[in-house]
Design an enzyme around this catalytic site. Structure first.
Site: not given
Ligand code: NDP
Length: 256
Positions: A151, A164, A168, A197
């Site tokens: 991130s 966080y 990261k 995002i």
């Molecule tokens: P969401 O909150 O939409 O999705 C998070 C995802 O992580 C879900 O699919 C969830 O799965 C999964 N997850 C969480 N904990 C676990 C676990 N213990 N084991 C397996 N899966 C897990 O977030 P985003 O799609 O926005 O984020 C995706 C990635 O991108 C993250 O790493 C986030 O930090 C990074 N990111 C996002 C940004 C943004 O602005 N959105 C900016 C920068 C980085 P489930 O629902 O099945 O638990």
């Protein structure tokens, strides 16, 4: 009518990819994009089983191949079992995308130990867990791609996100170290650092926080999950063979 037993075509045809946290958000887009390029995609989920099954159904509807794989990435032993199951069934893994991540925001003075540990265990140790269990297969194959979703918070820090941002930033150190270890065997390891995002992770933020974030983006808008997925697809494919140990921002110019 298209059937799923036809060999998918595309740049990633014949490749097997694991995307963690792929039931929704950025992970979902990455899974659909890699599958659209012909990869067989293992759609990992923790809590979102139904949504992971929907992603697989969408992949199959478009003539691709996928399977939902449940595993809490913060659980070292469970990741070991997931790795064994994947290799047992598919005999190989070509692309590992460590996307699973959570936030538990708060100012440092009030941040609980539980909020710190939980975020580090998922975002940073989760990536260690999958890499630790799967890198041996990449080494045997003498090929592979590992892409860690970091991130901009890990690059520049962010008030209210000490846990966080630490996770990261740690992921960037993990990426560069593993890249150095595996480069000699033709394995590329890179980090993608998204900015702001539009996913469920950012939808719940207070309007004040959203406006502040938007004001810091030269392009003046949030990014989409698809825009992150396109960079991941590039790093997963054959056009990025000489790129390793890098951190590439997808952030509309937020960090430069
Ligand atoms: P969401 O909150 O939409 O999705 C998070 C995802 O992580 C879900 O699919 C969830 O799965 C999964 N997850 C969480 N904990 C676990 C676990 N213990 N084991 C397996 N899966 C897990 O977030 P985003 O799609 O926005 O984020 C995706 C990635 O991108 C993250 O790493 C986030 O930090 C990074 N990111 C996002 C940004 C943004 O602005 N959105 C900016 C920068 C980085 P489930 O629902 O099945 O638990």
């Amino acid at each position: 009518m298209e059937t799923t037993d036809r060999e998918p075509a595309g740049e990633l045809a014949g490749k097997v990819a694991l995307v963690t946290g792929a039931g929704r958000g950025i992970g979902r887009s990455i899974a659909l994009t890699l599958a659209g390029l012909g990869a067989t995609v293992l759609v990992n989920y923790n809590g979102s089983r139904e949504r992971a099954l929907e992603v697989v159904a969408e992949i199959e509807k478009k003539g691709g191949r996928g399977e939902a794989v449940g595993c809490d990435v913060s659980d070292f032993a469970a990741c070991g079992r997931m790795a064994e199951e994947i290799i047992g069934k598919y005999t190989r893994l070509d692309i590992l995308v460590n996307n699973a991540g959570i936030t538990k925001d708060g100012l440092i003075m009030g941040m609980t130990e539980e909020a710190y540990d939980k975020v580090l265990d998922t975002n940073l140790k989760g990536a260690f867990n999958t890499i630790r269990h799967l890198s041996r297969y990449f080494l045997k194959q003498r090929s592979g791609r590992i892409i860690n979703i970091s991130s901009v918070a890990g690059v520049a820090g962010n008030a209210g996100q000490a846990n966080y941002a630490a996770s990261k930033a740690g992921l960037i150190g993990l990426t560069k170290s593993v890249a150095r270890e595996l480069a000699g065997r033709g394995i590329c390891v890179n980090a993608v650092a998204p900015g702001f995002i539009d996913t469920e992770m950012t939808q719940d933020l207070a309007d004040r926080v959203k406006q502040g974030a938007l004001a810091s983006i030269p392009m003046g808008r949030m990014g989409t999950a698809e825009e992150v997925a396109q960079l991941v697809a590039f790093l997963a494919g054959g056009k990025s063979d000489y790129i390793t140990g890098q951190v590439i921002c997808v952030d509309g110019g937020m960090v430069m």
